[in-house]
Design a protein around this motif. Structure first.
Motif, PDB file in Angstrom:
ATOM      1  N   SER A   1       0.858  -1.317   0.066  1.00 29.49           N
ATOM      2  CA  SER A   1       0.049  -0.157  -0.105  1.00 29.49           C
ATOM      3  C   SER A   1       0.915   1.298  -0.020  1.00 29.49           C
ATOM      4  O   SER A   1       1.176   1.595   1.126  1.00 29.49           O
ATOM      5  CB  SER A   1      -0.910  -0.165   1.400  1.00 29.49           C
ATOM      6  OG  SER A   1      -1.769   1.092   1.214  1.00 29.49           O
ATOM      7  N   VAL A   2       1.077   1.978  -1.097  1.00 27.53           N
ATOM      8  CA  VAL A   2       1.956   3.043  -1.278  1.00 27.53           C
ATOM      9  C   VAL A   2       0.938   3.917  -2.083  1.00 27.53           C
ATOM     10  O   VAL A   2       0.480   3.551  -3.120  1.00 27.53           O
ATOM     11  CB  VAL A   2       3.085   2.651  -2.086  1.00 27.53           C
ATOM     12  CG1 VAL A   2       4.200   3.928  -2.369  1.00 27.53           C
ATOM     13  CG2 VAL A   2       3.972   1.572  -1.507  1.00 27.53           C
ATOM     14  N   SER A   3       0.963   5.233  -1.682  1.00 28.06           N
ATOM     15  CA  SER A   3       0.458   6.300  -2.142  1.00 28.06           C
ATOM     16  C   SER A   3       1.052   7.683  -2.264  1.00 28.06           C
ATOM     17  O   SER A   3       2.023   7.558  -1.691  1.00 28.06           O
ATOM     18  CB  SER A   3      -1.022   6.538  -1.520  1.00 28.06           C
ATOM     19  OG  SER A   3      -0.814   6.716  -0.064  1.00 28.06           O
ATOM     20  N   ILE A   4       0.629   8.540  -3.002  1.00 25.32           N
ATOM     21  CA  ILE A   4       1.106   9.785  -3.055  1.00 25.32           C
ATOM     22  C   ILE A   4       0.178  10.871  -2.357  1.00 25.32           C
ATOM     23  O   ILE A   4      -0.883  10.628  -2.671  1.00 25.32           O
ATOM     24  CB  ILE A   4       1.756  10.246  -4.450  1.00 25.32           C
ATOM     25  CG1 ILE A   4       0.375  10.213  -5.456  1.00 25.32           C
ATOM     26  CG2 ILE A   4       2.633   9.201  -4.942  1.00 25.32           C
ATOM     27  CD1 ILE A   4       0.828  10.384  -6.685  1.00 25.32           C
ATOM     28  N   HIS A   5       0.945  11.829  -1.515  1.00 25.68           N
ATOM     29  CA  HIS A   5       0.013  12.767  -0.812  1.00 25.68           C
ATOM     30  C   HIS A   5       0.475  13.983  -0.979  1.00 25.68           C
ATOM     31  O   HIS A   5       1.781  14.562  -1.175  1.00 25.68           O
ATOM     32  CB  HIS A   5       0.201  12.399   0.502  1.00 25.68           C
ATOM     33  CG  HIS A   5      -0.498  11.172   1.009  1.00 25.68           C
ATOM     34  ND1 HIS A   5       0.287  10.110   1.515  1.00 25.68           N
ATOM     35  CD2 HIS A   5      -1.645  10.774   1.163  1.00 25.68           C
ATOM     36  CE1 HIS A   5      -0.625   8.991   1.833  1.00 25.68           C
ATOM     37  NE2 HIS A   5      -1.930   9.347   1.580  1.00 25.68           N
ATOM     38  N   LYS A   6      -0.294  15.086  -1.032  1.00 24.41           N
ATOM     39  CA  LYS A   6       0.106  16.449  -0.923  1.00 24.41           C
ATOM     40  C   LYS A   6      -0.280  16.948   0.503  1.00 24.41           C
ATOM     41  O   LYS A   6      -1.185  16.033   1.293  1.00 24.41           O
ATOM     42  CB  LYS A   6      -0.495  17.205  -1.784  1.00 24.41           C
ATOM     43  CG  LYS A   6      -1.994  17.387  -1.843  1.00 24.41           C
ATOM     44  CD  LYS A   6      -2.558  18.264  -2.778  1.00 24.41           C
ATOM     45  CE  LYS A   6      -4.035  18.505  -2.946  1.00 24.41           C
ATOM     46  NZ  LYS A   6      -4.482  19.537  -3.956  1.00 24.41           N
ATOM     47  N   THR A   7       0.152  17.972   1.101  1.00 26.21           N
ATOM     48  CA  THR A   7      -0.155  18.590   2.624  1.00 26.21           C
ATOM     49  C   THR A   7      -0.992  19.717   2.318  1.00 26.21           C
ATOM     50  O   THR A   7      -0.647  20.756   1.553  1.00 26.21           O
ATOM     51  CB  THR A   7       0.929  18.874   3.512  1.00 26.21           C
ATOM     52  OG1 THR A   7       1.822  17.513   3.467  1.00 26.21           O
ATOM     53  CG2 THR A   7       0.696  19.304   4.769  1.00 26.21           C
ATOM     54  N   VAL A   8      -2.127  19.825   2.844  1.00 22.23           N
ATOM     55  CA  VAL A   8      -3.045  20.865   2.844  1.00 22.23           C
ATOM     56  C   VAL A   8      -3.461  21.228   4.117  1.00 22.23           C
ATOM     57  O   VAL A   8      -4.185  20.554   4.640  1.00 22.23           O
ATOM     58  CB  VAL A   8      -4.407  20.368   1.945  1.00 22.23           C
ATOM     59  CG1 VAL A   8      -5.228  21.599   1.829  1.00 22.23           C
ATOM     60  CG2 VAL A   8      -3.950  20.278   0.440  1.00 22.23           C
ATOM     61  N   ASP A   9      -3.026  22.469   4.576  1.00 21.04           N
ATOM     62  CA  ASP A   9      -3.747  22.999   6.063  1.00 21.04           C
ATOM     63  C   ASP A   9      -3.050  21.959   6.991  1.00 21.04           C
ATOM     64  O   ASP A   9      -3.814  21.310   7.725  1.00 21.04           O
ATOM     65  CB  ASP A   9      -5.203  23.206   5.942  1.00 21.04           C
ATOM     66  CG  ASP A   9      -5.478  24.278   5.088  1.00 21.04           C
ATOM     67  OD1 ASP A   9      -4.798  24.931   5.200  1.00 21.04           O
ATOM     68  OD2 ASP A   9      -6.874  24.009   4.758  1.00 21.04           O
ATOM     69  N   ASP A  10      -1.909  21.481   6.988  1.00 13.92           N
ATOM     70  CA  ASP A  10      -1.286  20.696   7.661  1.00 13.92           C
ATOM     71  C   ASP A  10      -1.905  19.213   7.960  1.00 13.92           C
ATOM     72  O   ASP A  10      -1.788  18.610   8.897  1.00 13.92           O
ATOM     73  CB  ASP A  10      -1.434  21.002   9.301  1.00 13.92           C
ATOM     74  CG  ASP A  10      -0.484  22.075   9.403  1.00 13.92           C
ATOM     75  OD1 ASP A  10       0.614  22.575   8.617  1.00 13.92           O
ATOM     76  OD2 ASP A  10      -0.806  23.222  10.139  1.00 13.92           O
ATOM     77  N   ARG A  11      -2.804  18.954   6.678  1.00  8.49           N
ATOM     78  CA  ARG A  11      -3.362  17.529   6.658  1.00  8.49           C
ATOM     79  C   ARG A  11      -2.648  16.810   5.564  1.00  8.49           C
ATOM     80  O   ARG A  11      -2.663  17.659   4.477  1.00  8.49           O
ATOM     81  CB  ARG A  11      -4.735  17.525   6.846  1.00  8.49           C
ATOM     82  CG  ARG A  11      -5.241  18.031   7.581  1.00  8.49           C
ATOM     83  CD  ARG A  11      -6.928  17.938   7.637  1.00  8.49           C
ATOM     84  NE  ARG A  11      -7.570  18.480   6.519  1.00  8.49           N
ATOM     85  CZ  ARG A  11      -8.027  17.715   5.575  1.00  8.49           C
ATOM     86  NH1 ARG A  11      -8.676  16.369   6.063  1.00  8.49           N
ATOM     87  NH2 ARG A  11      -8.633  17.957   4.420  1.00  8.49           N
TER      88      ARG A  11
END
Length: 164
Positions: free
Chosen positions: A86-96
């Protein structure tokens, strides 16, 4: 008319097709993907600065920079690793953290995956790697295909040197 003379009209177009095929093959890297700079709109990607802070549990994050020196854009669409299913890519928005489907890699630009921002997230890792070890990631791009990256595991509090 000899037998060979009757084949000339058939063989000439066939020879032309073979020559065209060879010319097209010369523009690829052997895997069917355009090689860097093989045509003016191609992306040319290079990965640098990869690291993973030593994970404490079954979650880990990966950070790196993808630089595109080509004239065409590309898109990071997924990441895989033998370390996790389970590998995903994330961005951070408002510390989330927010999972995303892809990240753009603009021509002449870069994709920075760094602490506090966009990153790779590995969940349910099979065996937590230790500082000094390395893990493998396969970055999958829309146009370029997969790029295999060896990622060193650093101290949990590691901060890369600031770039000028």
């Amino acid at each position: 008319m000899t037998r060979h003379a009757s084949l000339k009209p058939v063989l000439a177009p066939a020879a032309l097709l073979v020559a065209a095929g060879l010319a097209l093959t010369a523009c690829s890297d052997g895997g069917g993907k355009p090689s860097a700079g093989s045509h003016s709109g191609a992306p040319a990607l290079a990965v640098s600065g990869a690291y993973m802070p030593q994970p404490v549990g079954d979650l880990a994050a990966g950070f790196l920079v993808v630089k595109n020196t080509g004239k065409g854009d590309d898109e990071l669409t997924s990441v895989t690793s033998p370390l996790s299913d389970s590998v995903s890519i994330h961005k951070t928005v408002d510390d989330r953290m927010v999972e995303v489907k892809s990240f753009d890699v603009p021509p002449g630009g870069s994709l920075d995956l760094a602490r506090g921002g966009n990153h790779i997230m590995l969940m349910g890792i099979k065996h937590p790697p230790k500082q000094g070890q390395s893990i493998e990631l396969d970055l999958h791009f829309k146009k370029t295909g997969a790029i295999k990256v060896t990622v060193p595991v650093k101290a949990a509090n590691f901060q890369p040197p600031a770039t000028p």
